[in-house]
Design an enzyme around this catalytic site. Structure first.
Site, PDB file in Angstrom:
ATOM      1  N   ARG A   1       0.854  -1.182   0.000  1.00 24.87           N
ATOM      2  CA  ARG A   1       0.000   0.000   0.000  1.00 24.87           C
ATOM      3  C   ARG A   1       0.890   1.232   0.000  1.00 24.87           C
ATOM      4  NH1 ARG A   1      -4.350   2.314   4.492  1.00 24.87           N
ATOM      5  NH2 ARG A   1      -5.118   4.004   3.147  1.00 24.87           N
ATOM      6  N   HIS A   2       0.526   2.203  -0.824  1.00 19.32           N
ATOM      7  CA  HIS A   2       1.277   3.457  -0.905  1.00 19.32           C
ATOM      8  C   HIS A   2       1.497   4.058   0.475  1.00 19.32           C
ATOM      9  CE1 HIS A   2      -2.293   5.814   0.067  1.00 19.32           C
ATOM     10  NE2 HIS A   2      -2.970   4.963  -0.703  1.00 19.32           N
TER      11      HIS A   2
ATOM     12  N   ASN B   1      -4.848  10.724   4.167  1.00 16.70           N
ATOM     13  CA  ASN B   1      -4.777   9.613   5.123  1.00 16.70           C
ATOM     14  C   ASN B   1      -4.611  10.161   6.538  1.00 16.70           C
ATOM     15  OD1 ASN B   1      -2.760   7.806   2.793  1.00 16.70           O
ATOM     16  ND2 ASN B   1      -4.890   7.381   3.240  1.00 16.70           N
TER      17      ASN B   1
ATOM     18  N   GLN C   1     -10.303   8.736   0.484  1.00 14.16           N
ATOM     19  CA  GLN C   1      -9.458   9.182  -0.612  1.00 14.16           C
ATOM     20  C   GLN C   1      -9.894   8.628  -1.967  1.00 14.16           C
ATOM     21  OE1 GLN C   1      -4.912  10.372  -0.308  1.00 14.16           O
ATOM     22  NE2 GLN C   1      -5.300   8.256   0.187  1.00 14.16           N
TER      23      GLN C   1
ATOM     24  N   ARG D   1       0.157   8.907  -5.551  1.00  5.27           N
ATOM     25  CA  ARG D   1       0.679   8.380  -4.292  1.00  5.27           C
ATOM     26  C   ARG D   1       1.260   6.987  -4.458  1.00  5.27           C
ATOM     27  NH1 ARG D   1      -4.937   8.666  -4.265  1.00  5.27           N
ATOM     28  NH2 ARG D   1      -6.157   6.855  -3.568  1.00  5.27           N
TER      29      ARG D   1
ATOM     30  N   GLU E   1      -7.469   2.855  -6.963  1.00  3.95           N
ATOM     31  CA  GLU E   1      -8.291   2.609  -5.780  1.00  3.95           C
ATOM     32  C   GLU E   1      -9.782   2.655  -6.122  1.00  3.95           C
ATOM     33  OE1 GLU E   1      -8.839   1.116  -3.303  1.00  3.95           O
ATOM     34  OE2 GLU E   1      -8.072   2.143  -1.519  1.00  3.95           O
TER      35      GLU E   1
ATOM     36  N   HIS F   1      -3.304   0.266  -3.546  1.00 11.15           N
ATOM     37  CA  HIS F   1      -4.148   0.955  -2.575  1.00 11.15           C
ATOM     38  C   HIS F   1      -4.833  -0.023  -1.618  1.00 11.15           C
ATOM     39  CE1 HIS F   1      -3.643   4.467  -5.194  1.00 11.15           C
ATOM     40  NE2 HIS F   1      -3.778   3.594  -6.178  1.00 11.15           N
TER      41      HIS F   1
END
Length: 208
Positions: free
Chosen positions: A7-8, A14, A20, A57, A82, A139
């Site tokens: 995950r980024h 966040n 997001q 991201r 995402e 994501h």
């Protein structure tokens, strides 16, 4: 063939508890450090490629990891973006999840669609990198539900910068770790919960 979902790293959204989704928000300083930390953990592996979602991201996280590992950065895959949360993007995440605990948010992309995209992305990556170990940066929601489909059971939430691994053995995927920890056998309660919420997607056909 072993894959790692990462995950980024953290973004300001966040940090500020904003939903997001498909909004294209860049990493913040904490997120960049999380990407470097992920690369330090991955350095003991046999990784041969780094690919990602096209969102900023994820792409920057992948760039940092590829550079730290001395690997060429591979392509981005639109299938790995995402979940689109529609009009709820930018809303407080915790309030949104409390209001719709089943994650069936009005105006959002369905979980079935998210999983279908995730599996399609894995199929493309497996075809583009046959018999290679690949790092895939994307994501939290798409990682969580794609891994759940592969494992046939629910998995916990995916943390920023965390590493989850799985491998392809013939035409069967095996989930090895989630958030850096071994995936333990499910409890009866988890299986009961999964039976009522599992996306109706068959992962067996994605090996090619």
């Amino acid at each position: 063939m072993t894959f790692a979902f990462i995950r980024h790293g953290q973004t300001d959204w966040n940090r500020d508890d904003k939903l997001q989704g498909s909004s294209d928000i860049p990493l913040n300083a904490t997120g960049r450090e999380q990407a470097h930390e992920a690369a330090r953990i991955l350095a003991d592996g046999t990784w041969q490629a780094v690919v990602s979602s096209p969102l900023l991201r994820a792409r920057e996280t992948a760039e940092i990891i590829a550079r730290d590992l001395g690997l060429e950065l591979g392509p981005s895959y639109t299938e790995l973006v995402e979940r689109d949360y529609g009009p709820l993007e930018g809303s407080p995440s915790s309030e949104t999840m409390a209001r719709w605990p089943n994650r069936q948010y009005p105006g959002a992309e369905t979980i079935h669609s998210v999983v279908s995209r995730g599996l399609a992305g894995l199929a493309r990556i497996a075809a583009d990198y046959p018999d290679r170990d690949v790092v895939i940066v994307c994501h939290g929601t798409i990682i969580r539900y794609t891994l759940a489909a592969l494992a046939g059971r629910p998995v916990e939430g995916i943390r920023n910068g965390s590493i989850s691994t799985f491998r392809l053995d013939g035409d069967r995927w095996e989930v090895l770790t989630v958030n850096g920890a071994p995936l333990l056998p499910p409890t009866p309660e988890e299986l009961d919960a999964w039976a009522g919420a599992a996306p109706v997607v068959d992962p067996r056909g994605i090996a090619g």
